[in-house]
Structures are given as C-alpha cells and as structure tokens.
Enzyme design. Sequence first.
Site, PDB file in Angstrom:
ATOM      1  N   LEU A 224      -2.636  -4.619  -5.090  1.00  0.00           N
ATOM      2  CA  LEU A 224      -2.182  -3.860  -5.612  1.00  0.00           C
ATOM      3  C   LEU A 224      -0.662  -3.996  -6.687  1.00  0.00           C
ATOM      4  O   LEU A 224      -0.213  -5.168  -6.368  1.00  0.00           O
ATOM      5  CB  LEU A 224      -1.526  -3.245  -4.277  1.00  0.00           C
ATOM      6  CG  LEU A 224      -0.669  -2.400  -4.188  1.00  0.00           C
ATOM      7  CD1 LEU A 224      -1.213  -1.306  -4.280  1.00  0.00           C
ATOM      8  CD2 LEU A 224      -0.126  -2.465  -2.490  1.00  0.00           C
ATOM      9  N   ASP A 225      -0.526  -3.003  -7.236  1.00  0.00           N
ATOM     10  CA  ASP A 225       0.821  -2.797  -8.393  1.00  0.00           C
ATOM     11  C   ASP A 225       0.832  -4.212  -9.111  1.00  0.00           C
ATOM     12  O   ASP A 225       2.174  -4.985  -9.199  1.00  0.00           O
ATOM     13  CB  ASP A 225       1.626  -3.093  -8.035  1.00  0.00           C
ATOM     14  CG  ASP A 225       1.781  -2.026  -6.239  1.00  0.00           C
ATOM     15  OD1 ASP A 225       1.152  -0.572  -7.089  1.00  0.00           O
ATOM     16  OD2 ASP A 225       2.974  -1.603  -5.368  1.00  0.00           O
ATOM     17  N   GLU A 226      -0.731  -5.172  -9.332  1.00  0.00           N
ATOM     18  CA  GLU A 226      -0.143  -5.967 -10.008  1.00  0.00           C
ATOM     19  C   GLU A 226      -1.314  -6.394 -11.680  1.00  0.00           C
ATOM     20  O   GLU A 226      -1.610  -6.548 -12.384  1.00  0.00           O
ATOM     21  CB  GLU A 226      -0.871  -7.276  -9.483  1.00  0.00           C
ATOM     22  CG  GLU A 226      -0.625  -8.314  -8.491  1.00  0.00           C
ATOM     23  CD  GLU A 226       1.301  -8.319  -8.432  1.00  0.00           C
ATOM     24  OE1 GLU A 226       1.503  -9.132  -9.477  1.00  0.00           O
ATOM     25  OE2 GLU A 226       1.953  -8.941  -7.933  1.00  0.00           O
TER      26      GLU A 226
END
Length: 281
Positions: A224-226
């Site tokens: 997530l969000d990486e």
Amino acid sequence: MNAYILTLSCPDRTGIVHAVSGFLLERGGNIEEAAQYNDHGTGLFFMRVQFACDHLTYDDLAMQVRMFAEPFGMSVRLHRVEQPMRTVIMVSREGHCLNDLLFRWKSGLLRLEIAAIISNHRDFYQLAASYNVPFHHIPVTAATKAQAEAKQYEIIQAEGAELVVLARYMQILSDDLCRKLSGRAINIHHSFLPSFKGAKPYYQAHDRGVKLIGATAHYVTADLDEGPIIEQDVTRVDHSKTVEDLTAMGRDTESQVLARAVKWHSEHRVLLNGHRTVIFK
C-alpha cells in the site's frame, strides 16, 4: 510518415545508442526525439526514441525490433504515436481528479481513449454521460470485495485497457488485482509520500503543523502506497490554514500531479527501474 516510439532497457554496454540508431537508419527511420539514461547503481541502460518510418509495416518493424533486441538482452516495446492509450478510470466520491482528466482528454491535452469509468458509488454517472463515457457502478463491501474486483477486472479486460487510473478511488485493491494490473495502474495519493500514508493525510499533516503539503502519483503495487513514484508536487501552507484549507489546496495539486503522470505514461515516457522510475520528459 508513420511515427513510432521505441522504449527499451537492458544491461549497459558500449555501443547501444550506435546500434539503435544504425538499426533505424538501415530501415529508413528518421529519429525525431531521443533520450537515454545509464543507471550506474544497477548497471542498466534505458532509452526512448521517437522516429518516423514509412518503409515497413508495424508488424514487420515490431518483429525486426524483437530480433534486434535479443542479443542485447533488451526489454523492448514499440508503440504507434497516433494510437491513443485505452484507459479505464476508477473513482469513489471525490471527483476533482476525474473531472480534470476528462476535461484534459476532451481538450486534446491527453493522448487517451477513455473507455469506461468504474465507481463504487453513483455520484458521477451524469458527469460520465456528459462526456459520453460508459459508467459502471460496482458497490464494494467487505463481503463482496472479491466479486466486485472480478467484475472490475472483467470490464478492464473487455475494454482492452492499457491503463487504469485510480482517480481518488478509495478502496484498497487486493494483492491479486494489483498483480494483474502491474505496471499499468496509476494511483494519486493525497500526500507527499512516504509521509502521511494511509487515511486522512491532511489531518495528519495539519496535526504536525507542516509547511508544505503535496501529492504523489505512483504505480499501484500490493504494498500500500509503496509503488514506484511517477510524479510529485507540493504547495506551501502556514499556521493559519485549517484542515479544510489544506484539503482544498491539496485537491488542485492532486489533479495536476495525476494529469502529468497520466500524460507521461500515455506518451510512453515512463520506464520502470525496479522500485523506481526513469522518466524521459
């Protein structure tokens, strides 16, 4: 003449630029734009070439490109310049990024063909209709998430989408769907990642008294969000700004950042370099 874009990456070695330009010259190609990057940390070479060639069909040229690439161990792609990128946009209840993308598309500023809009709410069906874009309402709950994602992916595949844009789609995609959309799904995060990940980043930013708020467009991954970052920007704020002020200012930044990322991707200017990107602007 027919215009093409050639993108490639491979282990770095001497003579690659010479070999590519010679290959195109031998086939009557005229290079109109070229950019390259040598990553000394990974030993990889990246290149984007836009050229005109009227001596071969696309299929013949693509076959010869693959043969040329093999001895270099190249990952290579050939694209037609005039062919817009078929795109599906996913959105929830905040429409600023969706509205901005639709306007830029209809204004001829984005080389896209927006094939469908998918949403877990009905809020923007009229906006979609005003642009004559099919709108698919697919509700998502914890109990129906798997079935909803299967239907979403079915639409994406049926539309032949090369790009999926999460224009403030506020559902976390499953690892399975992330893998299926690897390298062709762009998310806009309303924060300057890696700071303030997850929910309510403007509240987090306000609580910390930040002086800059930002937005990040990145490729979607199971982490997530990486995902690899494509574009970021910031807006300066001060102590007098409320959470609502930050949110309103942030929306403008989000729209601009996402539009630039989508534009570069649709023009085949973004090459993946592990967990990073190489962008030939």
